[in-house]
Scaffold this motif. Structure first.
Motif, PDB file in Angstrom:
ATOM      1  N   VAL A 287      17.646  41.927  81.703  1.00 35.60           N
ATOM      2  CA  VAL A 287      18.011  40.719  80.962  1.00 35.60           C
ATOM      3  C   VAL A 287      19.445  40.816  80.458  1.00 35.60           C
ATOM      4  N   ILE A 288      19.801  41.956  79.886  1.00 36.70           N
ATOM      5  CA  ILE A 288      21.149  42.131  79.334  1.00 36.70           C
ATOM      6  C   ILE A 288      22.214  41.962  80.414  1.00 36.70           C
ATOM      7  N   ALA A 289      21.900  42.380  81.644  1.00 35.13           N
ATOM      8  CA  ALA A 289      22.867  42.276  82.739  1.00 35.13           C
ATOM      9  C   ALA A 289      23.007  40.865  83.276  1.00 35.13           C
ATOM     10  N   ASN A 290      22.108  39.975  82.902  1.00 38.13           N
ATOM     11  CA  ASN A 290      22.167  38.598  83.399  1.00 38.13           C
ATOM     12  C   ASN A 290      23.358  37.883  82.766  1.00 38.13           C
ATOM     13  N   PRO A 291      24.304  37.411  83.556  1.00 39.23           N
ATOM     14  CA  PRO A 291      25.549  36.859  82.994  1.00 39.23           C
ATOM     15  C   PRO A 291      25.388  35.558  82.231  1.00 39.23           C
TER      16      PRO A 291
ATOM     17  N   TYR B  14      17.270  24.261  68.027  1.00 38.29           N
ATOM     18  CA  TYR B  14      15.911  24.402  68.546  1.00 38.29           C
ATOM     19  C   TYR B  14      15.311  25.674  67.966  1.00 38.29           C
ATOM     20  N   ILE B  15      13.986  25.730  67.938  1.00 39.13           N
ATOM     21  CA  ILE B  15      13.340  26.941  67.456  1.00 39.13           C
ATOM     22  C   ILE B  15      13.523  28.051  68.489  1.00 39.13           C
ATOM     23  N   MET B  16      13.916  29.227  68.014  1.00 38.77           N
ATOM     24  CA  MET B  16      14.192  30.349  68.912  1.00 38.77           C
ATOM     25  C   MET B  16      12.917  31.142  69.157  1.00 38.77           C
ATOM     26  N   MET B  17      12.572  31.309  70.415  1.00 38.10           N
ATOM     27  CA  MET B  17      11.383  32.064  70.800  1.00 38.10           C
ATOM     28  C   MET B  17      11.744  33.483  71.255  1.00 38.10           C
ATOM     29  N   LEU B  18      12.708  33.608  72.141  1.00 38.87           N
ATOM     30  CA  LEU B  18      13.182  34.903  72.624  1.00 38.87           C
ATOM     31  C   LEU B  18      14.701  34.848  72.693  1.00 38.87           C
ATOM     32  N   ARG B  19      15.362  35.919  72.264  1.00 37.09           N
ATOM     33  CA  ARG B  19      16.823  35.922  72.332  1.00 37.09           C
ATOM     34  C   ARG B  19      17.366  37.291  72.712  1.00 37.09           C
ATOM     35  N   LEU B  20      18.627  37.302  73.097  1.00 40.10           N
ATOM     36  CA  LEU B  20      19.236  38.488  73.704  1.00 40.10           C
ATOM     37  C   LEU B  20      19.306  39.671  72.747  1.00 40.10           C
ATOM     38  N   ALA B  21      19.578  39.432  71.462  1.00 48.24           N
ATOM     39  CA  ALA B  21      19.712  40.551  70.533  1.00 48.24           C
ATOM     40  C   ALA B  21      18.478  41.439  70.532  1.00 48.24           C
ATOM     41  N   GLU B  22      17.295  40.841  70.653  1.00 46.09           N
ATOM     42  CA  GLU B  22      16.087  41.659  70.685  1.00 46.09           C
ATOM     43  C   GLU B  22      16.098  42.597  71.875  1.00 46.09           C
ATOM     44  N   GLN B  23      16.655  42.164  72.990  1.00 45.64           N
ATOM     45  CA  GLN B  23      16.696  43.025  74.170  1.00 45.64           C
ATOM     46  C   GLN B  23      17.587  44.244  73.958  1.00 45.64           C
ATOM     47  N   TYR B  24      18.695  44.054  73.240  1.00 44.03           N
ATOM     48  CA  TYR B  24      19.527  45.216  72.875  1.00 44.03           C
ATOM     49  C   TYR B  24      18.750  46.175  71.976  1.00 44.03           C
ATOM     50  N   LEU B  25      17.991  45.627  71.032  1.00 38.59           N
ATOM     51  CA  LEU B  25      17.216  46.471  70.136  1.00 38.59           C
ATOM     52  C   LEU B  25      16.093  47.188  70.880  1.00 38.59           C
ATOM     53  N   ILE B  26      15.456  46.496  71.812  1.00 41.25           N
ATOM     54  CA  ILE B  26      14.417  47.129  72.631  1.00 41.25           C
ATOM     55  C   ILE B  26      15.016  48.264  73.450  1.00 41.25           C
ATOM     56  N   ARG B  27      16.111  47.967  74.132  1.00 43.57           N
ATOM     57  CA  ARG B  27      16.709  48.998  74.983  1.00 43.57           C
ATOM     58  C   ARG B  27      17.221  50.163  74.151  1.00 43.57           C
TER      59      ARG B  27
END
Length: 475
Positions: free
Chosen positions: A239-243, A343-356
Motif C-alpha cells: 500500500v505504501i508503495a502505491n503512488p 468524508y468519514i475516514m475508514m482506512l488511511r495511509l498513516a495506519e499502514q506506516y504504523l503497521i509496517r
C-alpha cells in the motif's frame, strides 16, 4: 438505542419477506428478489446501499469511533446526559450496551446473499461480477473483524439459510479470523485497482468503494493482529508503495479529496459533512457558557492531552480549543448546509506506516521500523528547533515497541477503536484502565472482563445456539 430486533428473527424475515424464487441453479432453498441481480445496475445497487448503510456504525454518537474512544482513554464524556453514554464512558455497562451486533449481522446477511446470487446471475457481466463479489468478501471481513474484536467468539454465518443459521452458536475467534483472512485474500484478487462510481464501470475521483488496495490495507491490519509480522509488513509495504497515496499536511488528511485516504464513506446525514464533526466539535452559542453540552458532550481526555510531545502539531491541528476546552478536531465542519468538504475516514495511509513499523520492529528490524514512525513524526513536527525530533534508530526493541504505542495513540485517536484494540492486543488494557476508569467515575473500579462487550441479552436469551453463552461477567 435501536430496537432489539433479534438477529435470527431478522435473518428469517429478510429471507421469507422476499417474493420470487431465484434461478434453479442457485443454492438450494435460496429465496430472494430475482430481479435484484438481473443486471449490472441493480446488482451494483445492492453493494452501494450496503456501504451507504455502513455509516450506521461508522460515525456519530452511535458509531464505533466515538463510543470506543469514550470506553478507553481518548475522550471524556462527562457532559453526556443519557445513561447509555455515561455507562459506556464509566466502563460499567452490563447488558444490551451496543447495537452494532444487529447492524453487522444484517450487513453480513447482505454479503452472503450477494455471494450466493452473483455466481449464478446471467445478467451481470464478469468484470462487474468480480468487483461486486470482491466488495462483498471485503465487507464481510470488515464486519467480522469488528465483531470478533468487540465481542470475542461470535456466530460464524456464511449463508442465508435460516434453518442452518438459527442453530449457530459461538465460533472460536481463531476460526473467525481464518474467514477474515480468506475473504480479504479473495477480495484482493477480485477487486479492481481503480475506484469506481456506483455503476462499477466508470472510474471515480473519490475513494468510496473498495479496491485492491483497500483489501490489502485491511489485510495488513489483520496480519498484525494475528502476529504474522512478515505478512503484515509485506501487505503494508504494498500500500505504501502505491503512488496514489501520500501523507499530506495534517489539515488535509480528512478532506473528501485527501490523498491519504484509502477508503472513505460519504456523508451519512443529508445537509451535514460528517456526524463525527457534528458530535465532537465544540462551538459557542450566544447566552450559553462555552464548553461541552449534551448535544456535543465530548472533550479530549487528560490522558490524550498529556500524550503529545512538545512541538507535535497534531496537538493543535487535530485538537481544537474552545475557551480552554480541548476537543477532537480532525473533522472541521459541524454546521448544517455547508459545502461537503469532508468524508468519514475508514482506512488511511498513516495506519499502514504504523503497521509496517510495528511489524518490522517485532522482526527485530528496529531501524527500519523507526523510519516508519519518523515519517509520521516528520509530518507532525513544528517549526521550532527541537520540535518532535526523530526517534533514535539505535533504541532497544522494547523501547521501540513503546514508541509504536505512543505514535498510534497520538496519530489514530478517536478513529475506529484503534486505541482500545491496541491496548487489548498488546495486553496493556488492564494496566491502563485500572488507572483510567476510577478517574472517569470514582465509584467504578475497572474489571478485566470488560475488555469484551456484552452480547445483546435478547440473543443470549432466545437464540437457540447462544442461550446461556453470554460473555463472562455479564451473566
Amino acid at each position: 438505542m435501536k430496537s432489539g430486533i433479534k438477529l435470527f428473527i431478522l435473518i428469517a424475515l429478510l429471507q421469507t419477506g422476499c417474493k420470487k424464487l431465484v434461478d434453479p441453479s442457485a443454492p438450494g432453498n435460496k429465496i430472494g428478489y430475482q430481479a435484484v441481480y438481473a443486471n449490472n445496475k441493480t446488482a451494483s445497487s445492492v453493494l452501494s446501499r450496503l456501504f451507504s448503510d455502513f455509516g450506521s456504525f461508522s460515525e456519530g454518537t452511535a458509531g464505533i469511533p466515538i463510543l470506543m474512544s469514550i470506553s478507553g482513554d481518548d475522550l471524556n464524556a462527562a457532559a453526556a446526559s443519557d445513561l447509555f453514554t455515561q455507562d459506556m464512558y464509566s466502563n460499567r455497562i452490563m447488558k444490551d450496551g451496543t447495537y452494532w451486533w444487529y447492524d453487522m449481522y444484517k450487513y453480513i446477511y447482505t454479503t452472503n446473499d450477494a455471494l450466493e446470487m452473483l455466481p449464478v446471475s446471467k445478467g451481470v457481466t464478469d468484470p462487474v461480477r468480480n468487483q461486486l463479489m470482491g466488495e462483498a468478501r471485503f465487507a464481510r471481513a470488515f464486519c467480522y473483524f469488528y465483531l470478533v474484536n468487540i465481542y470475542g467468539d461470535v456466530p460464524l454465518i456464511t449463508s442465508t439459510d435460516y434453518q442452518e443459521n438459527i442453530t449457530k452458536g459461538r465460533t472460536a475467534s481463531e476460526q473467525i479470523y481464518q474467514l477474515i483472512v480468506n475473504d480479504l485474500i479473495a477480495a484482493k484478487a477480485l477487486l479492481s485497482d481503480k475506484y469506481f462510481n456506483a455503476d462499477i464501470t466508470t472510474v471515480s475521483t473519490e475513494r468510496l468503494r473498495p479496491t485492491k488496495a483497500v483489501a490489502t490495507a485491511m489485510l495488513a491490519r489483520v496480519y498484525l493482529y494475528l502476529k504474522e509480522y512478515a505478512k503484515a509488513e509485506a501487505e503494508a509495504s504494498e500500500v505504501i508503495a502505491n503512488p496514489i497515496y501520500e501523507l499530506p499536511e495534517l489539515n488535509s488528511v480528512f478532506l473528501r479529496s485527501s490523498k491519504e485516504a484509502i477508503w472513505q464513506l460519504p456523508a451519512l446525514q443529508a445537509r451535514f459533512n460528517t456526524m463525527d464533526g457534528k458530535a465532537l466539535i465544540l462551538r459557542t452559542t450566544p447566552g450559553i457558557p462555552n464548553g461541552p453540552r449534551p448535544e456535543y458532550p465530548f472533550v479530549i481526555s487528560t490522558f490524550l492531552k498529556n500524550a503529545f510531545e512538545t512541538g507535535d502539531t497534531r496537538s493543535t491541528k487535530w485538537i481544537g480549543d474552545s475557551s480552554g476546552f480541548k476537543f477532537a478536531n480532525k473533522y472541521k465542519v459541524w454546521d448544517i448546509d455547508k459545502p461537503i468538504t469532508e468524508y468519514i475516514m475508514m482506512l488511511r495511509l498513516a495506519e499502514q506506516y504504523l503497521i509496517r513499523g510495528e511489524a518490522r520492529i517485532k522482526q527485530n528490524k528496529v531501524g527500519e521500523g523507526i523510519d516508519d514512525l519518523n515519517a509520521l513524526r516528520k509530518r507532525a513536527r513544528g517549526s521550532n528547533p527541537g520540535d518532535l525530533p526523530d526517534l533514535s534508530k539505535a533504541m532497544s526493541q522494547d523501547a521501540a515497541i513503546q514508541a509504536v504505542e505512543h505514535e498510534r495513540q497520538v496519530e489514530l485517536f478517536v478513529e475506529w477503536g484503534h486505541r482500545w484494540f491496541d491496548l487489548k492486543r498488546t495486553d496493556r488494557l488492564n494496566a491502563v484502565m485500572t488507572i483510567v476508569t476510577p478517574q472517569k467515575n470514582p465509584a467504578v473500579t475497572w474489571q478485566p472482563f470488560r475488555a469484551l462487550y456484552p452480547l445483546p441479552s435478547g440473543e443470549v436469551n432466545t437464540a437457540p445456539g447462544l442461550q446461556g453463552h453470554q460473555n463472562p461477567g455479564y451473566n
